[in-house]
Design an enzyme around this catalytic site. Structure first.
Site, PDB file in Angstrom:
ATOM      1  N   ILE A 471       0.828  -1.210   0.000  1.00 47.61           N
ATOM      2  CA  ILE A 471       0.000   0.000   0.000  1.00 47.61           C
ATOM      3  C   ILE A 471       0.862   1.259   0.000  1.00 47.61           C
ATOM      4  O   ILE A 471       0.426   2.328   0.435  1.00 47.61           O
ATOM      5  CB  ILE A 471      -0.975  -0.002   1.191  1.00 47.61           C
ATOM      6  N   GLY A 472       2.078   1.103  -0.537  1.00 49.15           N
ATOM      7  CA  GLY A 472       3.006   2.217  -0.581  1.00 49.15           C
ATOM      8  C   GLY A 472       4.121   2.109   0.425  1.00 49.15           C
ATOM      9  O   GLY A 472       5.000   2.973   0.493  1.00 49.15           O
ATOM     10  N   ARG A 594      14.031  -6.104  13.730  1.00 50.93           N
ATOM     11  CA  ARG A 594      15.072  -6.007  12.713  1.00 50.93           C
ATOM     12  C   ARG A 594      14.558  -5.178  11.538  1.00 50.93           C
ATOM     13  O   ARG A 594      13.452  -5.413  11.030  1.00 50.93           O
ATOM     14  CB  ARG A 594      15.464  -7.404  12.235  1.00 50.93           C
ATOM     15  N   ASN A 597      14.649  -3.003   5.374  1.00 49.09           N
ATOM     16  CA  ASN A 597      15.162  -2.077   4.367  1.00 49.09           C
ATOM     17  C   ASN A 597      15.233  -0.683   4.983  1.00 49.09           C
ATOM     18  O   ASN A 597      14.210  -0.006   5.119  1.00 49.09           O
ATOM     19  CB  ASN A 597      14.257  -2.065   3.133  1.00 49.09           C
ATOM     20  N   PRO A 598      16.410  -0.222   5.380  1.00 44.00           N
ATOM     21  CA  PRO A 598      16.506   1.079   6.060  1.00 44.00           C
ATOM     22  C   PRO A 598      15.917   2.224   5.256  1.00 44.00           C
ATOM     23  O   PRO A 598      15.388   3.175   5.839  1.00 44.00           O
ATOM     24  CB  PRO A 598      18.013   1.254   6.255  1.00 44.00           C
ATOM     25  N   THR A 600      13.241   2.348   2.995  1.00 44.06           N
ATOM     26  CA  THR A 600      11.786   2.449   3.080  1.00 44.06           C
ATOM     27  C   THR A 600      11.313   2.479   4.529  1.00 44.06           C
ATOM     28  O   THR A 600      10.268   3.065   4.827  1.00 44.06           O
ATOM     29  CB  THR A 600      11.115   1.288   2.328  1.00 44.06           C
ATOM     30  N   GLU A 670       2.960   1.742  11.953  1.00 42.52           N
ATOM     31  CA  GLU A 670       2.093   2.616  12.743  1.00 42.52           C
ATOM     32  C   GLU A 670       2.807   3.338  13.877  1.00 42.52           C
ATOM     33  O   GLU A 670       2.382   4.410  14.310  1.00 42.52           O
ATOM     34  CB  GLU A 670       0.929   1.790  13.327  1.00 42.52           C
TER      35      GLU A 670
END
Length: 709
Positions: A471-472, A594, A597-598, A600, A670
């Site tokens: 969703i992005g 963990r 992907n730093p 995103t 979130e």
């Protein structure tokens, strides 16, 4: 970073390294297709007609003049629409929302209720006809008035217990040296994802195909099968790309209306919500009024905690914004009471919105903690250190990992917190008063059963099929990296296919559980595939496929408190002559498992923090008591933070792998918004010496507070 070898290639570990989105080029060049853009032959267009009264009945629908307009094919309403089933289990065992069962009766429970669908050859013709359709109502008195102490409020469970209690609250409050007893409010807020809700339905033989923008095709396919009494295997839902969801893109009236129209006309029908319609039909965050009572010894150790939240719901469906739930995780006390209550009003049904419960709840409890720190003459971080629980305050369960204090320590050093003078109203920059504030953040880190399939192709690449939804957030990229490491190949050897209900059941993109749930399934399938490849002599033309189902593994997890945590820091400037509040800088440090992907991940956290600026200073949907509808149901009247409002924002994290997860993931979707509004509000107090307990902190409220101070 680990290094593995495949054939003659040395392949470095992909998880934990920054990687641009695998679909990025398609998105920036326009090749990525969204639900409202995918072509269909003989496509017709539906336009929803919404009620103009807040309560009553539809007496009649004047369809004849509209059916004579150019291009109009049909007008569906309660007298001619297909019947649907509403008695079935909903998502995660909750009751299905009757709102999606459109055109089943003449009742109107709120302003903006769907009363008809006009279908025409073009969207322009459908809109013109929908705006010309005359609907006659028998109007009844309505009530949209939400306020603290509403006599019809009652405790409600939602997805957690409505009330929790231990200890003698009044006795502990009476014995406390310091007491905070304040009310905090948050307004109605809306998701407003960039891509509107859109769905196209068509029948292909005996199979229903739906192309949709959603957060889980498993969810949508299952609900449509239940509503229309279909064999689940005969429903195929696809969702290629989604331009934002934030909790709103589940099953909504537009999908059901599209299926009804496609059934009636036996041709494809597309229904797209307008921005204004989204304010009525896409769900929203309920306003809240929250009473927080804290009692502490002189050294700041809690004796009593009472967090009671009231939210609203519609008269047709019960949805709870569980704002008191965050206190059940964050802080303990000898007497610990929490309650989530709701009141039914003549309004649309609220729904999940980024950080449901935690976002508004953290504003109240973290603001109250700042007030307690002031009364105890303690640094706000030190107060939290002294009240760090060893076990879940309500559950008594151990934490799977709780690195909250590590977040505060790292954040304080980065932000320069040690140089802060705790006294309010002292720092100036010309006409601006300056202040800094902090707040804690948490959000559950769950996992749900999912299935996945991985095929080893004859050309040496691998195809991952999983019914995930991007969703992005960068889910495609995260799953690419996870699969690459699990298979010990480079990411460019991986193709991820998602958003297709034919791939089998999987967790939706929601609750910060998506990546964790999907990664578990992908990792399990990859492990099985590697074992099979090790036993074989080669890969046939059709490839070798391994499948996984994590139901048993997730069901075997020991009960624990599983959460991501964070520390939010903000610096604000306040012009007391105009009431303007500007956030100058923000820092969030998170313990969120963990990090896959730093690149995103940082985007997700910064996005949540930016939304926190909107929540603190801008967002507020206001209802007209006379009509029951919104003032300014559009992005001109509903303000969100723009580029000029967003300062230098930094997001970082501490090492926090979850030992119970095969990849070590928790969740980041979130937690970035949680605590952000409280940090800003606490900074405004530090700048001005005046507390703001009602969001948003508008200029008029700053000026009025200054006059009262």
């Amino acid at each position: 970073m680990t290094t593995v070898t495949t054939g003659t290639r040395a392949v470095k570990g992909s998880v934990g390294t920054a990687h641009t989105r695998v679909e990025g080029r398609d998105k920036v060049t326009g090749a990525a297709r969204y639900a409202g853009e995918i072509p269909f032959a003989e496509l017709a267009h539906g336009w929803l007609v919404l009620s103009t009264v807040a309560r009553g009945r539809v007496r009649s629908v004047d369809t004849a003049p509209v059916l004579g307009m150019p291009g109009v094919l049909s007008v569906l309403h309660h007298e001619n629409a297909p019947r649907v089933e509403t008695d079935y289990p909903g998502l995660l065992g909750s009751a299905p929302d009757p709102t999606v069962a459109v055109f089943q009766h003449d009742r109107v429970p709120h302003m903006g209720w769907p009363v008809a669908l006009v279908v025409a050859e073009t969207s322009e013709q459908a809109r013109e006809a929908a705006e010309a359709l005359v609907v006659h109502y028998e109007e009844e008195p309505h009530d949209v008035d939400f306020y603290a102490g509403h006599p019809d409020a009652y405790a409600a469970e939602g997805h957690m217990p409505g009330v929790t209690a231990k200890g003698d609250l009044e006795a502990e409050l009476a014995a406390s040296a310091v007491v905070v007893d304040e009310r905090y409010t948050t307004p109605e807020e809306h998701h407003n994802s960039m891509e509107p809700h859109a769905a196209t339905a068509r029948w292909d033989g005996g199979r229903l195909e739906v192309v949709d923008s959603n957060q889980g095709t498993t969810w949508v396919a299952g609900e449509l099968a239940n509503l229309f009494s279909l064999d689940p295997a005969s429903v195929w839902v696809r969702s290629e790309h989604v331009g934002g969801g934030f909790g709103s893109k589940g099953v909504r009236p537009h999908q059901v209306a599209a299926v009804m129209a496609a059934t009636a006309l036996q041709r494809p029908v597309r229904v797209v919500m307008t921005r204004r319609q989204m304010f009525s039909l896409a769900g929203y965050r309920s306003p809240t009024t929250q009473q927080v009572r804290l009692g502490a010894d002189a050294d700041g150790r809690l004796r009593a905690l009472d967090h009671s939240s009231l939210s609203l719901t519609s008269t047709v469906h019960e949805f709870v914004e569980p704002s008191a739930g965050v206190a059940r995780v964050m802080y303990d006390a000898d007497a610990h009471h929490t309650a989530n209550r709701i009141v039914r009003l003549d309004v649309p049904t609220p729904t999940w919105m980024r950080g449901p419960g935690e976002a508004p709840g953290s504003f109240a409890i973290e603001s109250a903690f700042d007030e307690l720190a002031e009364k105890c003459a303690l640094d706000p971080i030190e107060l939290r250190v002294r009240n760090e629980p060893a076990l879940g305050p309500v559950s008594g369960l151990p934490f799977s990992g709780r690195n909250l204090i590590a977040c505060f320590r790292k954040g304080a050093g980065r932000f320069g917190w040690a140089d802060r003078d705790p006294r309010p109203g002292l720092r100036r920059d010309g006409r601006w008063l300056l202040g800094t504030g902090t707040a804690a953040a948490s959000f559950p880190a769950g996992a749900a059963p999912s299935t996945a399939a991985i095929t080893a192709e004859a050309d040496g690449t691998f195809t991952v099929r999983i019914n995930a939804a991007d969703i992005g957030t960068g889910a495609r990229t995260a799953l690419t990296l996870i699969a690459a490491d699990a298979l010990e190949v480079a990411p460019d050897h991986i193709r991820v296919r998602l958003g297709d209900s034919d791939f089998g059941p999987a967790m939706i993109a929601g609750g910060s559980m998506g990546t964790r749930s999907w990664a578990w399934a992908v990792t399990a399938a990859a492990g099985d595939l590697r074992e099979r490849l090790a036993l074989g002599d080669g890969i046939p033309a059709e490839g070798i496929t391994a499948r996984s189902n994590t139901t048993e593994a997730i069901g075997a997890l020991a009960p624990k408190e599983r959460h991501s945590f964070g520390a939010q820091f903000a610096e604000v400037a306040v012009d007391v002559t105009t009431g303007e509040v500007r956030v100058r800088r923000m820092l969030g440090v998170f313990a969120a498992g963990r990090i896959v992907n730093p690149l995103t991940a940082r985007n997700q956290l910064v996005g949540g923090m930016t939304w926190g600026i909107s929540m603190a200073l801008h967002e507020e949907a206001v209802r007209d008591r006379a009509t029951g509808g919104h003032y300014g149901a559009d992005l001109a009247g509903y303000h969100v933070a723009a580029h000029a409002d967003v300062p230098h924002i930094e997001a970082d994290w501490v090492d926090d792998p979850d030992p119970d997860d095969p990849v070590g993931i928790k969740g980041i979707g979130e937690v970035g918004i949680v605590g952000a509004a409280a940090a800003i509000a606490n900074a405004v107090w530090h700048a001005t010496g005046v507390r703001h307990r009602n969001l948003p902190i508008r200029p008029d409220r700053v000026l009025m507070a200054g006059e009262d101070a």
